[in-house]
Each structure stands twice: as C-alpha cells, then as structure tokens.
Write an enzyme that holds these catalytic residues in place. Structure first.
Site, PDB file in Angstrom:
ATOM      1  N   ASP A  73      -9.676  23.347 108.889  1.00  9.10           N
ATOM      2  CA  ASP A  73      -8.840  23.899 109.961  1.00  9.10           C
ATOM      3  C   ASP A  73      -7.623  23.022 110.248  1.00  9.10           C
ATOM      4  OD1 ASP A  73     -11.702  24.112 110.110  1.00  9.10           O
ATOM      5  OD2 ASP A  73     -11.546  25.224 111.982  1.00  9.10           O
ATOM      6  N   ASP A  89      -6.384  19.258 117.475  1.00  9.00           N
ATOM      7  CA  ASP A  89      -5.971  20.661 117.620  1.00  9.00           C
ATOM      8  C   ASP A  89      -4.646  20.839 118.351  1.00  9.00           C
ATOM      9  OD1 ASP A  89      -8.073  22.073 116.302  1.00  9.00           O
ATOM     10  OD2 ASP A  89      -9.401  21.526 117.949  1.00  9.00           O
TER      11      ASP A  89
END
Length: 414
Positions: A190, A130
C-alpha cells in the site's frame, strides 16, 4: 420494402442509443454521486451528533481528534466515522473535491473545504506512513484545484513529517509501528501510493531528498515485494541495520503466498504513477507486468471485479473487492497513455470495469448511508469490513470517471 426500412431504422436507433448510453456513463455516475454525497453529508452530521459518550471518551483518550469523515457501514447498519488519524480520513473530502472538479459548482468546493480542514492536525503525525492517503487525497486535490497557499504549506509540512519514517539502510519508508511481536520494520505494498506526495513535494520545492526517497522505496519494493509472476506480497519485514529482508508475510490476504487483490491494485497504480513522475523505464515495465498478472489470472471473474484474494480457497463463493477494481481501473486509464502498444487493451479493461460497476455495483439513491459502491472487502482474515461499502472504493471510482472523461476529451491526463 417498407418493413425492411423500418427494421433498419429501429436497429440504427438502438445502436445510437447504446452509444449514447456508453458516452453518458460519466455524466450518469456523477449525477448519481451528487445525490448520494449530498445525502452522505447529512448522514455524517447525524452520526457525529449521535456519537456515544463512551466512544467520545475513548477517542479523546487516544488523542485521535474529532470524528471527521465516513469509512464504511458497521454490521449494525450504522455509519462508521473516523477521526483524522485513521488512514481513510482523507478520501471523503477527496470525493468532494472531485465533485467540484467535475461540476465547477462552488457548493462542492465549500463542502470539500469543510471536510478537508479538520485533517490539518495530521501534518505533524509522524506515527504513520499513510500521509499520502490522508493529506494528498484531501489537501492535495484542494491545492491542485484552488492553489490555496495554506494547503500548499500543509502539504509541505506533511511530506517532511513523512520523511522521518525513511530507513536509509533498507532504503524504504517504514509502514506500521504496531505489532512489534510480528515484525521489526514492516513495509506494505500500500505504501507505494504515498510516494505521489513525495514526488509532488520534489516538483514544488526542488529538494532532491523527496525524489530520492521515493525512487529508493519504489526500487527496493520491486526487488523484495514481488514474486517471479509479478504478484505481490503484502508485508515485507526489514532489518533496519543491515537492510536485509527478515520475512515475507500477509496481513489482509488469504496467506503469505497468496495475491491479495487490493495489494495488486495498489502496485499497478503505484508503479504507473512512479513512471509518470520519473520516466524511468523500470517502473513502466513493472506496471505493465503487474497488469498482465491481474488480467490473465484464471480466477479473475468475467466482469473483471476481483475476489478479495486471487487465491482465496472458496472461489467463486468468495466476496468481491470493488475497491481493488476502482483503484485498478484508475491506474489503467493512466497506463494506457504510456504504453501505446497495449493502450487499447488497457482502455478496454478499464471501461469494462467501469461499465460493470455502474450496472451492477452501485448503491441505491438515498440509501446505504450515502456511499456510492457496494461489495468491497477490507480485511477478510480479520472478518473486518467484508462485503460492504468502503470510502476509498468510491474515491477511486470518481477519479477513474474523471480520467475516462479527460482521455476522451483531450487524449491525455497530465
């Protein structure tokens, strides 16, 4: 005759009023955001001061770092703060950078730096994919707007750290390290969002390693994440030796075979961005096909704010996911600049989303802990963050507003 003229005059004034109202949506929403984010900063300060000793001890034991930014509102009504290790830690400072970009007011730059700088420790955190969410939304926006060389160095260190998660045999960036009993090498849709950091690093450094990793990941994701109708699985599990797909699963969607709404949003945004950075036609076609899937789906509500999963069993009595709507709207504004044949259609969809969010989904000034939008859903299967404000919904809302304004003013985004 006078009555007719009077009626015509009233009608013209009403029409002009409607046009002005639509024209001012960006200003109105940023004025609202200015008040809410000012309030949010006071709420963050209070929540940090009120952190329990138990919470502090647990956080320090995990070496998660200090609490830095808001994520949502807890079921007890208290503000949920996260440490820098959390995947959502970069969005709040990103919102403040967007406020600075819109207003040019130095007070927002000062605030943005205050909430950005504590995230620097993440530049060496190789335990997560991330990095884009955490570092590019914060330091990336900061560098774009200020050209602060220290921010650039932090970004470059972060992207080198991200490359350590690349699996060359499978040609993907590994997402999670947790839940080893469920999967060997999971990749979530994602992850497409984190490729922007790699493309930025290639542009800055000319090191083709970054470009190659990003393109390989995007191509492998096209190959394995999507069904024939261009809906996306959430999690693909890979064998890192052979590169073969082991399983196709969900984690936050309704079922392994369903279309989790935010996953579709990440996908259309990710491939639109990939086309911007590469000009490879395959990425543009993928973005167009995903958009078509979303907006022709029979379960998409009339206001275009999706339910949390397109296949959730109790539609229309299912929670919405405003975060999926804001990500999609931002993507559509960009997509409209690449696909001229469908440009107006994308703009109409994006504008409808933004109009409806502004009319029906905004928080109240001075309430909701300073969040901008209500009715997002994090993970309904885990009963986590269901029908609540979420910081990333707000981030992409402001981004979409800026893109809307820039298209009107200049006709281009990049």
């Amino acid at each position: 005759m006078r009555k007719i003229l009077f009626c015509v005059t009233v009608l013209l004034i009403a029409l002009a009023s409607c046009k002005t109202e639509k024209k001012d949506i960006v200003k109105n929403d940023f004025d609202f955001a200015s008040k809410q984010l000012t309030f949010a900063m006071t709420e963050v300060s209070k929540a940090i001061e009120e952190e329990s000793a138990e919470s502090r001890e647990k956080r320090e034991k995990k070496n998660s770092g200090p609490l830095v930014n808001p994520r949502t509102i807890n079921p007890d009504g208290k503000l949920s703060l996260v440490a820098s290790r959390d995947w959502t830690s970069g969005f709040f400072s990103g919102e403040l950078w967007y406020m600075y970009e819109y207003t040019k007011d130095k007070k927002w730059e000062t605030a943005a730096r205050k909430y950005t700088d504590p995230l620097e420790r993440e530049k060496t955190n190789g335990g997560t994919h991330d990095m884009g969410f955490k570092v590019y939304c914060s330091f990336g926006n900061g560098y774009r707007l200020t050209k602060d060389e220290n921010y650039k160095n932090i970004l470059l260190k972060s992207v080198y750290t991200l490359t350590t998660r690349y699996q060359p045999n499978a040609k993907i960036i590994r997402s999670w390290d947790h839940s080893g009993d469920k999967w060997k090498c999971p990749v979530i849709i994602d992850n497409m969002m984190n490729l922007e950091l790699l493309f930025w690093a290639f542009s800055e450094s000319k090191d083709s390693l970054f470009y190659d990793i990003a393109v390989n990941h995007a191509r492998t994701t096209i190959k394995n994440h999507f069904r024939e109708d261009y809906s996306s699985y959430h999690v693909i599990d890979y064998d890192t030796i052979s590169g073969a797909v082991i399983n196709k699963h969900t984690h936050q969607g309704y079922s392994h075979s369903s279309a989790w709404a935010r996953g579709q949003a990440w996908a259309v945004y990710g491939y639109t961005m990939c086309y911007r950075e590469t000009k490879l036609p395959e990425f543009l076609e993928q973005a167009k096909n995903i958009a078509n899937y979303i907006f022709t789906h029979p379960n998409l509500p009339e206001d275009l704010i999706p339910y949390w999963d397109f296949n959730a069993p109790e539609i229309p009595n299912e929670p919405r996911d405003v975060s999926a709507a804001t990500v999609t709207a931002s993507a559509l504004y960009e997509l409209s600049t690449y696909d001229k044949d469908n440009s107006q259609k994308y703009l109409n969809w994006a504008n409808t989303i933004m109009d409806n969010l502004s009319k029906n989904y905004l928080a109240k000034v001075g309430e909701d802990r300073g969040f901008l939008l209500l009715h997002s859903t994090g993970s309904k299967p885990s009963n986590l963050e269901v029908d609540v404000p979420l910081v990333y919904a707000d981030y992409y809302f402001l981004e979409a507003l800026l893109r809307k304004q820039q298209l009107v003013q200049t006709g281009k985004l990049f």
